[in-house]
Design a protein around this motif. Structure first.
Motif, PDB file in Angstrom:
ATOM      1  N   ARG A  76       4.490  18.327 -16.290  1.00  0.00           N
ATOM      2  CA  ARG A  76       3.939  18.228 -17.987  1.00  0.00           C
ATOM      3  C   ARG A  76       2.986  19.190 -17.873  1.00  0.00           C
ATOM      4  NH1 ARG A  76      -1.164  17.030 -19.675  1.00  0.00           N
ATOM      5  NH2 ARG A  76      -1.392  16.017 -17.943  1.00  0.00           N
ATOM      6  N   ARG A  77       1.786  19.610 -16.998  1.00  0.00           N
ATOM      7  CA  ARG A  77       1.715  20.449 -17.253  1.00  0.00           C
ATOM      8  C   ARG A  77       1.562  21.773 -17.589  1.00  0.00           C
ATOM      9  NH1 ARG A  77      -3.226  19.755 -12.210  1.00  0.00           N
ATOM     10  NH2 ARG A  77      -3.191  21.803 -13.322  1.00  0.00           N
ATOM     11  N   GLN A  78       2.842  21.706 -16.337  1.00  0.00           N
ATOM     12  CA  GLN A  78       3.951  23.250 -16.297  1.00  0.00           C
ATOM     13  C   GLN A  78       5.006  23.320 -17.961  1.00  0.00           C
ATOM     14  OE1 GLN A  78       6.359  22.830 -13.373  1.00  0.00           O
ATOM     15  NE2 GLN A  78       4.698  24.173 -11.001  1.00  0.00           N
ATOM     16  N   GLN A 125       1.447  12.294  -9.753  1.00  0.00           N
ATOM     17  CA  GLN A 125       0.902  13.704  -9.382  1.00  0.00           C
ATOM     18  C   GLN A 125       1.574  14.410  -9.958  1.00  0.00           C
ATOM     19  OE1 GLN A 125      -1.296  13.969  -5.949  1.00  0.00           O
ATOM     20  NE2 GLN A 125      -2.714  12.159  -6.409  1.00  0.00           N
ATOM     21  N   GLU A 126       2.972  15.010  -9.415  1.00  0.00           N
ATOM     22  CA  GLU A 126       3.702  15.635  -9.098  1.00  0.00           C
ATOM     23  C   GLU A 126       4.058  14.979 -11.220  1.00  0.00           C
ATOM     24  OE1 GLU A 126       7.140  18.414  -8.474  1.00  0.00           O
ATOM     25  OE2 GLU A 126       5.154  17.033  -7.287  1.00  0.00           O
ATOM     26  N   GLN A 127       4.432  13.793 -11.315  1.00  0.00           N
ATOM     27  CA  GLN A 127       4.979  13.977 -12.872  1.00  0.00           C
ATOM     28  C   GLN A 127       3.568  14.740 -13.969  1.00  0.00           C
ATOM     29  OE1 GLN A 127       4.247   9.827 -15.424  1.00  0.00           O
ATOM     30  NE2 GLN A 127       6.154  10.306 -16.060  1.00  0.00           N
ATOM     31  N   ALA A 170       0.923  -1.114   0.096  1.00  0.00           N
ATOM     32  CA  ALA A 170       0.231  -0.375   0.323  1.00  0.00           C
ATOM     33  C   ALA A 170       0.864   1.174  -0.165  1.00  0.00           C
ATOM     34  CB  ALA A 170      -1.021   0.252   1.053  1.00  0.00           C
ATOM     35  N   ALA A 171       1.631   1.386   0.539  1.00  0.00           N
ATOM     36  CA  ALA A 171       2.353   2.189   0.984  1.00  0.00           C
ATOM     37  C   ALA A 171       3.672   2.175  -0.804  1.00  0.00           C
ATOM     38  CB  ALA A 171       3.610   2.039   1.883  1.00  0.00           C
ATOM     39  N   LEU A 172       3.704   1.417  -0.868  1.00  0.00           N
ATOM     40  CA  LEU A 172       4.565   2.022  -2.293  1.00  0.00           C
ATOM     41  C   LEU A 172       3.627   2.260  -3.698  1.00  0.00           C
ATOM     42  CD1 LEU A 172       6.418  -1.698  -2.455  1.00  0.00           C
ATOM     43  CD2 LEU A 172       7.238   0.769  -2.752  1.00  0.00           C
ATOM     44  N   ARG A 173       2.381   1.711  -3.812  1.00  0.00           N
ATOM     45  CA  ARG A 173       1.244   2.322  -4.426  1.00  0.00           C
ATOM     46  C   ARG A 173       1.018   4.420  -4.237  1.00  0.00           C
ATOM     47  NH1 ARG A 173      -1.855  -2.576  -3.142  1.00  0.00           N
ATOM     48  NH2 ARG A 173      -1.527  -4.315  -4.498  1.00  0.00           N
ATOM     49  N   THR A 174       0.994   3.768  -2.741  1.00  0.00           N
ATOM     50  CA  THR A 174       0.907   5.634  -2.434  1.00  0.00           C
ATOM     51  C   THR A 174       2.211   6.285  -3.338  1.00  0.00           C
ATOM     52  OG1 THR A 174      -0.516   5.046  -0.379  1.00  0.00           O
ATOM     53  CG2 THR A 174       0.850   7.344  -0.909  1.00  0.00           C
ATOM     54  N   HIS A 175       3.080   5.761  -2.867  1.00  0.00           N
ATOM     55  CA  HIS A 175       4.646   6.163  -3.798  1.00  0.00           C
ATOM     56  C   HIS A 175       4.354   6.777  -5.183  1.00  0.00           C
ATOM     57  CE1 HIS A 175       9.179   5.805  -3.580  1.00  0.00           C
ATOM     58  NE2 HIS A 175       8.778   6.569  -4.692  1.00  0.00           N
ATOM     59  N   LEU A 176       3.390   5.930  -5.590  1.00  0.00           N
ATOM     60  CA  LEU A 176       3.671   5.582  -7.289  1.00  0.00           C
ATOM     61  C   LEU A 176       2.090   7.420  -7.766  1.00  0.00           C
ATOM     62  CD1 LEU A 176       4.310   4.803  -9.512  1.00  0.00           C
ATOM     63  CD2 LEU A 176       2.488   3.239  -9.552  1.00  0.00           C
ATOM     64  N   ASP A 177       1.700   6.974  -6.843  1.00  0.00           N
ATOM     65  CA  ASP A 177       0.137   7.450  -6.998  1.00  0.00           C
ATOM     66  C   ASP A 177       0.943   9.341  -6.656  1.00  0.00           C
ATOM     67  OD1 ASP A 177      -2.217   9.126  -7.209  1.00  0.00           O
ATOM     68  OD2 ASP A 177      -2.535   9.229  -5.184  1.00  0.00           O
ATOM     69  N   LEU A 178       1.545   9.473  -6.219  1.00  0.00           N
ATOM     70  CA  LEU A 178       2.029  10.918  -5.345  1.00  0.00           C
ATOM     71  C   LEU A 178       3.343  11.356  -6.153  1.00  0.00           C
ATOM     72  CD1 LEU A 178       2.721  10.479  -1.372  1.00  0.00           C
ATOM     73  CD2 LEU A 178       1.591  11.537  -2.577  1.00  0.00           C
ATOM     74  N   LEU A 179       3.925  10.089  -6.917  1.00  0.00           N
ATOM     75  CA  LEU A 179       4.998  10.583  -8.400  1.00  0.00           C
ATOM     76  C   LEU A 179       4.224  10.519  -9.436  1.00  0.00           C
ATOM     77  CD1 LEU A 179       7.616   7.666  -7.560  1.00  0.00           C
ATOM     78  CD2 LEU A 179       8.032  10.117  -7.235  1.00  0.00           C
TER      79      LEU A 179
END
Length: 254
Positions: free
Chosen positions: A99-101, A93-95, A82-91
């Motif tokens: 990209r939008r910037q 979101q940052e990606q 679950a922690a890794l899924r959270t980690h991936l989700d945050l990354l």
């Protein structure tokens, strides 16, 4: 050097993570990253679980969290998966934010080069709008900021998706017309160009899309591969077809 398969010395772990042994010892003292074992020689060793935990610590640090808060976050995470899924989700979101910037800055550059109207919400997509309020007002005036900000904030996620979907539908209709051999100056294609103009007008918050701007956008769709792909995905040459249709419409109606 690595002493056991799946085990790292503090020096190896620090090197792999791009940090220092001193930092890892500090994390250990705070209870953030205890070693998986301490050898008879007093050296600290870390296993695969330690790697995952350090990965989380470094990510949370990059997100601006302080060490006490990170300790609370990690203490509440019992499930590594679950922690890794959270980690991936945050990354991700940052990606997406980055990209939008990038797309925002590219759009601003192209519009500035062509002397086209800037849209505050478009200029600062991927940024914190309120954080850059003063800069927007200084560059483009209070009304530009307030108008763009009101428009952007007034849109729900569903509205934003609908706005994007409208353009996807327009591009697909252009593609079908091009594939069918319909002429850019035909009534059918000109009706699509009218919808295209209306869609652009929404983004411009009701301000008039002048003839030169509409033609210029069509030229940009062909000249810039990042834009051309939005049309050519429906068939090679569609971007040129769109450009020609927009030019005809502008000459006739704007």
């Amino acid at each position: 050097m690595t002493m056991v398969t799946g085990e790292w010395s503090i020096q190896d772990l620090a090197k792999a993570a791009g940090t220092t042994s001193r930092t890892l010892r500090h994390y250990g003292q705070l209870g953030l990253l205890p070693p998986s074992r301490i050898g008879a020689n007093g050296y600290r060793y870390y296993d695969q679980g330690s790697l995952v935990r350090l990965q989380r610590i470094l990510l949370l640090r990059e997100l601006g969290l302080g060490l006490p808060v990170i300790a609370e976050v990690l203490a509440g995470e019992q499930d590594t998966t679950a922690a890794l899924r959270t980690h991936l989700d945050l990354l991700q979101q940052e990606q997406d934010r980055i990209r939008r910037q990038i797309e925002s800055v590219q759009t601003t550059l192209h519009k500035t080069e062509r002397g086209e109207q800037l849209v505050a919400a478009e200029v600062f997509d991927g940024f914190d709008h309120t954080k850059y309020k003063d800069e927007v007002i200084e560059r483009w005036g209070k009304e530009a900021y307030e108008s763009g900000d009101r428009w952007w904030r007034s849109m729900s996620d569903a509205d934003k998706k609908a706005f994007q979907q409208t353009h996807l539908d327009i591009a697909a209709d252009y593609g079908r017309a091009h594939a069918a051999g319909v002429a850019p100056d035909s009534d059918e294609v000109q009706a699509i160009a009218q919808r295209h103009l209306d869609w652009i007008g929404v983004g411009w918050q009701g301000r008039s899309v002048v003839k030169e701007a509409f033609i210029g956008l069509g030229e940009m769709y062909v000249a810039d591969p990042r834009f051309a792909v939005n049309y050519d995905v429906h068939g090679a040459g569609t971007a040129e077809f769109v450009r020609d249709a927009m030019k005809v419409y502008a000459e006739r109606n704007l």
